[in-house]
Design an enzyme around this catalytic site. Structure first.
Site, PDB file in Angstrom:
ATOM      1  N   TYR A  10       0.831  -1.218   0.000  1.00 34.41           N
ATOM      2  CA  TYR A  10       0.000   0.000   0.000  1.00 34.41           C
ATOM      3  C   TYR A  10       0.860   1.259   0.000  1.00 34.41           C
ATOM      4  O   TYR A  10       0.568   2.218   0.727  1.00 34.41           O
ATOM      5  CB  TYR A  10      -0.891   0.050   1.257  1.00 34.41           C
ATOM      6  N   TYR A 138     -13.851  -5.289   5.902  1.00 36.83           N
ATOM      7  CA  TYR A 138     -12.604  -5.584   5.180  1.00 36.83           C
ATOM      8  C   TYR A 138     -12.417  -7.097   5.164  1.00 36.83           C
ATOM      9  O   TYR A 138     -12.509  -7.747   6.211  1.00 36.83           O
ATOM     10  CB  TYR A 138     -11.390  -4.919   5.851  1.00 36.83           C
ATOM     11  N   ASP A 232     -16.032 -14.084   8.946  1.00 36.52           N
ATOM     12  CA  ASP A 232     -14.608 -13.820   8.727  1.00 36.52           C
ATOM     13  C   ASP A 232     -13.997 -13.482  10.086  1.00 36.52           C
ATOM     14  O   ASP A 232     -14.024 -12.337  10.533  1.00 36.52           O
ATOM     15  CB  ASP A 232     -14.445 -12.669   7.727  1.00 36.52           C
ATOM     16  N   LYS A 261      -4.448 -14.680  10.450  1.00 37.55           N
ATOM     17  CA  LYS A 261      -3.759 -13.772  11.391  1.00 37.55           C
ATOM     18  C   LYS A 261      -3.085 -14.490  12.566  1.00 37.55           C
ATOM     19  O   LYS A 261      -1.941 -14.876  12.453  1.00 37.55           O
ATOM     20  CB  LYS A 261      -4.736 -12.692  11.867  1.00 37.55           C
TER      21      LYS A 261
END
Ligand SMILES: *Cc1c(COP(=O)(O)O)cnc(C)c1O
Length: 422
Positions: A10, A138, A232, A261
């Site tokens: 990014y 997200y 999620d 994660k």
């Protein structure tokens, strides 16, 4: 040491400040090449839930490395994967019992989406190829995952014309929004495969919280309209919200769950998509065309599975969930002084996540530099400054983090005020 051969995440490569060079990690600290150490307030993008280099995980990975770091999963299985899958299913609500391993969160979401779409095709319901997703959500950076991210914040404008079009709704935080969601599902059900949600905390979309009741409403409406529910839990799983999985707090049982994660304690990449018995049954057939069509090269990497098993051991032998709940109280109290600063609209905490939200986007580069100068690693984004440290961070280190947030934001607010007056 800034290396011109690397392309960074990014990042506008022309204008970005050079990255810091990390040389070692230990506990909750990142050691830099110049001799400094930073206290990590975000546990390396929320992965290092036991801190860095935990000896138990390291020993397990070293043993696995000596024996078999990897073997292809096509045609083979191995004990670390078998054991990890069984343990994840035992931790998840009853009925979630079929684990598909991948290597990143985005791919776990892609697999969940493919699973949902193909499950409808397999039972002869064609045309159910869209997803209902929530604003400010997200779900990752690959094509399908991007398409269910918030349409304004989530890179949709960057890739206009390429992304599949999905259906977006507000979270049903009140009766009117619930009625809207009910109507939307009813109108669009023939084209919808599933609803996808980050339970209790929308992470990368701005650390927005919702009550378990909101999650329960989404699950109830999805059930009523015959839509699959994808949870999620890539950010919220493994104790981040104070329970092992966030869905537990609403007693919701999704059809498909995505994990990544903190799955390996932040040691190696690994992700999992776990399906219910009912979803799995739609693929169970004599017809090869009904097999789930996905298979990553490094699927169920043995080193990663060994790390994940060792991470789960630590949840059994150390009081991680109690620590996460204690962090919620400490984060709330420690960040509370920020509430009175000009521009701050909210201070909140949930599990091991503490957030200071501003009315407008923050000056992230200036703030990041100020945090590094104070010896802490905090990465503001959008309109928030937040902490999501290791679950086992000690209260003294946590106080260093919350004090740093309070004083950096106070100095920043004073400067911003002076600027506007000048
Ligand atoms: C980080 C994240 C992802 C994407 O995971 P990657 O490993 O970065 O691909 C997906 N969903 C949620 C909720 C996340 O926080």
């Amino acid at each position: 040491m800034a290396n011109s051969y690397l392309w960074r995440p990014y990042t506008q490569m022309k204008t970005a400040a050079p990255p810091l060079e990390a040389v070692a990690t230990e506990g909750v600290r990142i050691h830099l090449a110049d001799g400094r150490a930073l206290l990590d307030g975000v546990s390396s993008w929320w992965t290092a839930c036991h801190g860095y280099n935990h000896p138990h995980i390291r020993a397990a990975v070293e043993r696995q490395l000596a024996q078999m770091p990897h073997v292809m999963f096509g045609g083979f299985t191995h004990a670390p994967a078998e054991r990890l899958a069984a343990r994840l299913c035992a931790l998840l609500p009853q009925g979630l019992s079929h684990v598909f391993f991948t290597d990143s969160g985005s791919v776990a979401v892609e697999v969940a989406m493919k699973m949902a779409v193909q499950s409808w095709i397999n039972v002869g319901e064609r045309g159910r190829t869209r997803f209902l997703a929530f604003r400010e959500g997200y779900h990752g950076d690959t094509l399908g995952a991007m398409s269910v991210c918030d349409p304004d914040e989530g890179m949709h404008a960057h890739f206009d014309g390429w992304l599949p079009r999905q259906v977006f709704a507000e979270l049903p935080r009140n009766a009117a929004a619930e009625a809207d969601l009910d109507r939307l599902m009813s109108d669009r059900r023939a084209e919808l495969a599933a609803v996808i949600i980050e339970p209790l905390i929308q992470g990368a979309g701005g650390m927005r919280l919702h009550d378990p009741g909101v999650l329960a409403t989404v699950a109830r409406l999805a059930r009523r309209h015959g839509l699959l529910l994808i949870a999620d839990e890539i950010f919220t799983g493994f104790g981040r919200t104070g329970t092992f999985f966030a869905c537990e707090q609403a007693e919701v049982v999704p059809d498909i769950v995505c994990l990544s994660k903190a799955l390996t304690g932040g040691v190696t990449p690994l992700a999992a998509t776990i399906a219910s018995e009912e979803v799995f049954a739609r693929f169970w057939s004599d017809d090869p065309a009904k097999a789930l069509m996905h298979g990553p090269t490094f699927m169920a990497n043995a080193l990663a599975c060994a790390a994940a098993n060792a991470s789960l051991d630590l949840f059994e032998t150390e009081p991680r969930l109690a620590q996460a709940r204690a962090l919620e109280r400490a984060l709330r109290a420690g960040l509370e002084p920020c509430r009175d600063l000009p521009g701050v609209v909210d201070v909140r905490a949930k599990g091991a996540v503490g957030v200071v939200q501003f009315a407008a986007p923050v000056d992230r580069e200036t703030l990041k530099r100020a945090f590094v100068d104070r010896g802490v690693w905090v990465r503001p984004f959008g309109d928030i400054v937040y902490l999501a440290p290791a679950l086992n961070i000690c209260m003294e280190d946590l106080a260093v983090l919350t004090d740093a947030v309070c004083s950096v934001l106070e100095a920043h607010a004073a400067r911003t005020l002076a600027d506007t007056r000048a």
